[in-house]
Design a protein around this motif. Structure first.
Motif, PDB file in Angstrom:
ATOM      1  N   SER A  43       0.829  -1.202   0.000  1.00 20.57           N
ATOM      2  CA  SER A  43       0.000   0.000   0.000  1.00 20.57           C
ATOM      3  C   SER A  43       0.862   1.250   0.000  1.00 20.57           C
ATOM      4  O   SER A  43       0.570   2.219  -0.720  1.00 20.57           O
ATOM      5  CB  SER A  43      -0.923   0.012   1.220  1.00 20.57           C
ATOM      6  OG  SER A  43      -1.835  -1.054   1.161  1.00 20.57           O
TER       7      SER A  43
ATOM      8  N   VAL B 234       3.771   9.601 -10.051  1.00 22.86           N
ATOM      9  CA  VAL B 234       3.174   9.780 -11.372  1.00 22.86           C
ATOM     10  C   VAL B 234       2.343  11.062 -11.405  1.00 22.86           C
ATOM     11  O   VAL B 234       2.383  11.805 -12.393  1.00 22.86           O
ATOM     12  CB  VAL B 234       2.314   8.543 -11.745  1.00 22.86           C
ATOM     13  CG1 VAL B 234       1.473   8.798 -12.986  1.00 22.86           C
ATOM     14  CG2 VAL B 234       3.214   7.330 -11.952  1.00 22.86           C
ATOM     15  N   ASP B 235       1.609  11.340 -10.339  1.00 20.06           N
ATOM     16  CA  ASP B 235       0.811  12.558 -10.261  1.00 20.06           C
ATOM     17  C   ASP B 235       1.711  13.794 -10.335  1.00 20.06           C
ATOM     18  O   ASP B 235       1.412  14.749 -11.059  1.00 20.06           O
ATOM     19  CB  ASP B 235      -0.010  12.568  -8.973  1.00 20.06           C
ATOM     20  CG  ASP B 235      -0.865  13.798  -8.853  1.00 20.06           C
ATOM     21  OD1 ASP B 235      -1.655  14.081  -9.784  1.00 20.06           O
ATOM     22  OD2 ASP B 235      -0.766  14.490  -7.817  1.00 20.06           O
ATOM     23  N   THR B 236       2.808  13.763  -9.602  1.00 20.04           N
ATOM     24  CA  THR B 236       3.752  14.888  -9.627  1.00 20.04           C
ATOM     25  C   THR B 236       4.363  15.059 -11.019  1.00 20.04           C
ATOM     26  O   THR B 236       4.463  16.179 -11.531  1.00 20.04           O
ATOM     27  CB  THR B 236       4.864  14.671  -8.585  1.00 20.04           C
ATOM     28  OG1 THR B 236       4.265  14.517  -7.303  1.00 20.04           O
ATOM     29  CG2 THR B 236       5.837  15.828  -8.562  1.00 20.04           C
TER      30      THR B 236
ATOM     31  N   LEU C 157       4.125   5.462  -5.629  1.00 18.23           N
ATOM     32  CA  LEU C 157       4.129   5.450  -7.091  1.00 18.23           C
ATOM     33  C   LEU C 157       3.035   6.361  -7.648  1.00 18.23           C
ATOM     34  O   LEU C 157       3.264   7.096  -8.614  1.00 18.23           O
ATOM     35  CB  LEU C 157       3.936   4.022  -7.613  1.00 18.23           C
ATOM     36  CG  LEU C 157       5.133   3.092  -7.459  1.00 18.23           C
ATOM     37  CD1 LEU C 157       4.772   1.674  -7.863  1.00 18.23           C
ATOM     38  CD2 LEU C 157       6.299   3.592  -8.293  1.00 18.23           C
ATOM     39  N   THR C 158       1.872   6.332  -7.040  1.00 13.11           N
ATOM     40  CA  THR C 158       0.782   7.202  -7.476  1.00 13.11           C
ATOM     41  C   THR C 158       1.161   8.665  -7.293  1.00 13.11           C
ATOM     42  O   THR C 158       0.918   9.501  -8.182  1.00 13.11           O
ATOM     43  CB  THR C 158      -0.509   6.882  -6.691  1.00 13.11           C
ATOM     44  OG1 THR C 158      -0.824   5.497  -6.873  1.00 13.11           O
ATOM     45  CG2 THR C 158      -1.666   7.732  -7.150  1.00 13.11           C
ATOM     46  N   TRP C 159       1.763   8.993  -6.148  1.00  9.98           N
ATOM     47  CA  TRP C 159       2.213  10.361  -5.902  1.00  9.98           C
ATOM     48  C   TRP C 159       3.256  10.778  -6.942  1.00  9.98           C
ATOM     49  O   TRP C 159       3.217  11.894  -7.470  1.00  9.98           O
ATOM     50  CB  TRP C 159       2.792  10.461  -4.492  1.00  9.98           C
ATOM     51  CG  TRP C 159       3.462  11.762  -4.228  1.00  9.98           C
ATOM     52  CD1 TRP C 159       2.890  12.965  -3.996  1.00  9.98           C
ATOM     53  CD2 TRP C 159       4.882  11.985  -4.210  1.00  9.98           C
ATOM     54  NE1 TRP C 159       3.860  13.923  -3.807  1.00  9.98           N
ATOM     55  CE2 TRP C 159       5.089  13.353  -3.944  1.00  9.98           C
ATOM     56  CE3 TRP C 159       5.991  11.150  -4.388  1.00  9.98           C
ATOM     57  CZ2 TRP C 159       6.358  13.893  -3.856  1.00  9.98           C
ATOM     58  CZ3 TRP C 159       7.248  11.706  -4.305  1.00  9.98           C
ATOM     59  CH2 TRP C 159       7.421  13.056  -4.037  1.00  9.98           C
TER      60      TRP C 159
ATOM     61  N   PHE D 204       2.494   1.533  -3.468  1.00  7.67           N
ATOM     62  CA  PHE D 204       1.513   1.985  -4.453  1.00  7.67           C
ATOM     63  C   PHE D 204       1.193   3.465  -4.264  1.00  7.67           C
ATOM     64  O   PHE D 204       1.061   4.212  -5.241  1.00  7.67           O
ATOM     65  CB  PHE D 204       0.239   1.141  -4.355  1.00  7.67           C
ATOM     66  CG  PHE D 204      -0.770   1.456  -5.408  1.00  7.67           C
ATOM     67  CD1 PHE D 204      -0.572   1.074  -6.723  1.00  7.67           C
ATOM     68  CD2 PHE D 204      -1.924   2.153  -5.087  1.00  7.67           C
ATOM     69  CE1 PHE D 204      -1.496   1.375  -7.699  1.00  7.67           C
ATOM     70  CE2 PHE D 204      -2.855   2.461  -6.050  1.00  7.67           C
ATOM     71  CZ  PHE D 204      -2.643   2.062  -7.361  1.00  7.67           C
ATOM     72  N   ALA D 205       1.084   3.911  -3.026  1.00  8.15           N
ATOM     73  CA  ALA D 205       0.809   5.325  -2.756  1.00  8.15           C
ATOM     74  C   ALA D 205       1.964   6.194  -3.243  1.00  8.15           C
ATOM     75  O   ALA D 205       1.740   7.261  -3.834  1.00  8.15           O
ATOM     76  CB  ALA D 205       0.563   5.536  -1.266  1.00  8.15           C
TER      77      ALA D 205
END
Length: 64
Positions: free
Chosen positions: A38, A48-50, A44-46, A41-42
């Motif tokens: 978790s 990609v968002d950045t 990686l999401t941060w 994944f968080a």
């Protein structure tokens, strides 16, 4: 109301007798695995968002 109480009573009885519960050590191990994935994944999401945020900001700066 009797049907609801009977249903809940039978559900608890089934949980006690028919469900195979995991060992405590397995629960702890799997909880750690889920927590680690978790967090990964968080992050990686941060990331990609950045990255996309900076790319879009750069694109709009080029358009100006």
């Amino acid at each position: 109301m009797t049907k609801v109480v009977n249903y809940i009573s039978e559900a608890f009885q089934e949980l006690k007798t028919n469900v195979t519960w995991p060992l405590w050590a397995d629960v702890q191990r799997l909880t750690i695995i889920v927590a680690v994935f978790s967090i990964i994944f968080a992050l990686l999401t941060w990331g990609v968002d950045t990255l996309f945020g900076k790319a879009i900001a750069g694109f709009f700066n080029i358009i100006k």
